[in-house]
Scaffold this motif. Structure first.
Motif, PDB file in Angstrom:
ATOM      1  N   ASP A 146       5.419   2.363   1.622  1.00  0.00           N
ATOM      2  CA  ASP A 146       5.869   3.936   2.528  1.00  0.00           C
ATOM      3  C   ASP A 146       5.392   2.761   3.896  1.00  0.00           C
ATOM      4  O   ASP A 146       4.482   3.156   4.429  1.00  0.00           O
ATOM      5  CB  ASP A 146       4.358   5.059   2.555  1.00  0.00           C
ATOM      6  CG  ASP A 146       4.616   6.309   3.761  1.00  0.00           C
ATOM      7  OD1 ASP A 146       5.558   5.306   4.051  1.00  0.00           O
ATOM      8  OD2 ASP A 146       3.736   7.067   3.736  1.00  0.00           O
ATOM      9  N   ASP A 191      10.041  -3.012   3.144  1.00  0.00           N
ATOM     10  CA  ASP A 191       8.669  -2.565   2.657  1.00  0.00           C
ATOM     11  C   ASP A 191       9.064  -3.393   0.838  1.00  0.00           C
ATOM     12  O   ASP A 191       9.536  -2.843   0.438  1.00  0.00           O
ATOM     13  CB  ASP A 191       8.372  -1.271   1.971  1.00  0.00           C
ATOM     14  CG  ASP A 191       7.255  -1.204   1.599  1.00  0.00           C
ATOM     15  OD1 ASP A 191       6.474  -2.102   0.774  1.00  0.00           O
ATOM     16  OD2 ASP A 191       6.421   0.080   1.186  1.00  0.00           O
ATOM     17  N   ASN A 219       3.218   5.341  12.258  1.00  0.00           N
ATOM     18  CA  ASN A 219       2.240   6.286  12.252  1.00  0.00           C
ATOM     19  C   ASN A 219       0.186   5.385  12.568  1.00  0.00           C
ATOM     20  O   ASN A 219      -0.391   6.516  13.140  1.00  0.00           O
ATOM     21  CB  ASN A 219       1.204   7.197  11.322  1.00  0.00           C
ATOM     22  CG  ASN A 219       2.916   7.686  10.587  1.00  0.00           C
ATOM     23  OD1 ASN A 219       3.881   8.118  11.901  1.00  0.00           O
ATOM     24  ND2 ASN A 219       3.230   7.911   9.596  1.00  0.00           N
ATOM     25  N   GLU A 220       0.602   4.516  12.472  1.00  0.00           N
ATOM     26  CA  GLU A 220      -0.794   3.472  12.712  1.00  0.00           C
ATOM     27  C   GLU A 220      -1.280   3.290  13.965  1.00  0.00           C
ATOM     28  O   GLU A 220      -2.404   2.952  14.247  1.00  0.00           O
ATOM     29  CB  GLU A 220      -0.966   2.538  11.844  1.00  0.00           C
ATOM     30  CG  GLU A 220      -1.847   2.576  10.389  1.00  0.00           C
ATOM     31  CD  GLU A 220      -1.301   1.773   8.723  1.00  0.00           C
ATOM     32  OE1 GLU A 220      -1.425   0.715   9.501  1.00  0.00           O
ATOM     33  OE2 GLU A 220      -1.521   1.909   8.154  1.00  0.00           O
ATOM     34  N   VAL A 221      -0.219   3.485  14.786  1.00  0.00           N
ATOM     35  CA  VAL A 221      -0.096   2.705  16.182  1.00  0.00           C
ATOM     36  C   VAL A 221      -0.874   3.775  17.485  1.00  0.00           C
ATOM     37  O   VAL A 221      -0.609   4.670  17.058  1.00  0.00           O
ATOM     38  CB  VAL A 221       0.932   2.730  16.647  1.00  0.00           C
ATOM     39  CG1 VAL A 221       1.652   2.142  18.304  1.00  0.00           C
ATOM     40  CG2 VAL A 221       2.049   0.991  15.477  1.00  0.00           C
ATOM     41  N   THR A 245       4.328   4.522   7.461  1.00  0.00           N
ATOM     42  CA  THR A 245       2.734   4.286   7.465  1.00  0.00           C
ATOM     43  C   THR A 245       2.797   3.587   8.928  1.00  0.00           C
ATOM     44  O   THR A 245       1.611   3.911   9.647  1.00  0.00           O
ATOM     45  CB  THR A 245       1.948   4.203   6.231  1.00  0.00           C
ATOM     46  OG1 THR A 245       2.993   2.862   6.009  1.00  0.00           O
ATOM     47  CG2 THR A 245       2.229   4.959   5.537  1.00  0.00           C
ATOM     48  N   VAL A 246       3.341   1.927   8.119  1.00  0.00           N
ATOM     49  CA  VAL A 246       3.176   1.204  10.465  1.00  0.00           C
ATOM     50  C   VAL A 246       3.498   1.706  10.816  1.00  0.00           C
ATOM     51  O   VAL A 246       2.538   1.589  11.658  1.00  0.00           O
ATOM     52  CB  VAL A 246       4.212  -0.157   9.530  1.00  0.00           C
ATOM     53  CG1 VAL A 246       3.868  -0.832  10.572  1.00  0.00           C
ATOM     54  CG2 VAL A 246       3.407  -0.865   8.309  1.00  0.00           C
TER      55      VAL A 246
END
Length: 78
Positions: A70, A63, A76-78, A73-74
């Motif tokens: 964070d 990152d 968690n977006e899936v 978060t990548v």
């Protein structure tokens, strides 16, 4: 160079793709030529290590916003 007691020490992470390739190959080799050979050929631990080596990918995630980033978060977006 010094540090300020009330401040976080900030430094960038340098990622070298060529070094990662060498490191990755070494990691997989340790699993199969090192750890796996500690177990008999029909042992489930050896089988697992060989399966990981043959079917997993080793990735490096960085990152670039190391202050407020964070990376999770990548996922968690899936």
């Amino acid at each position: 160079m010094g540090s300020i007691p009330t401040k976080e020490i900030l430094q960038p992470t340098i990622v070298d793709p060529a070094s990662f390739i060498v490191w990755k190959d070494g990691a997989f080799e340790i699993w199969t030529k090192g750890w796996a050979r500690l177990y008999p050929e029909d042992d489930s631990s050896r089988t697992l290590l060989e399966q990981v080596q043959n079917s997993y990918y080793l990735v490096s995630l960085v990152d670039n916003d190391y202050i407020k980033g964070d990376l999770l978060t990548v996922f968690n977006e899936v």
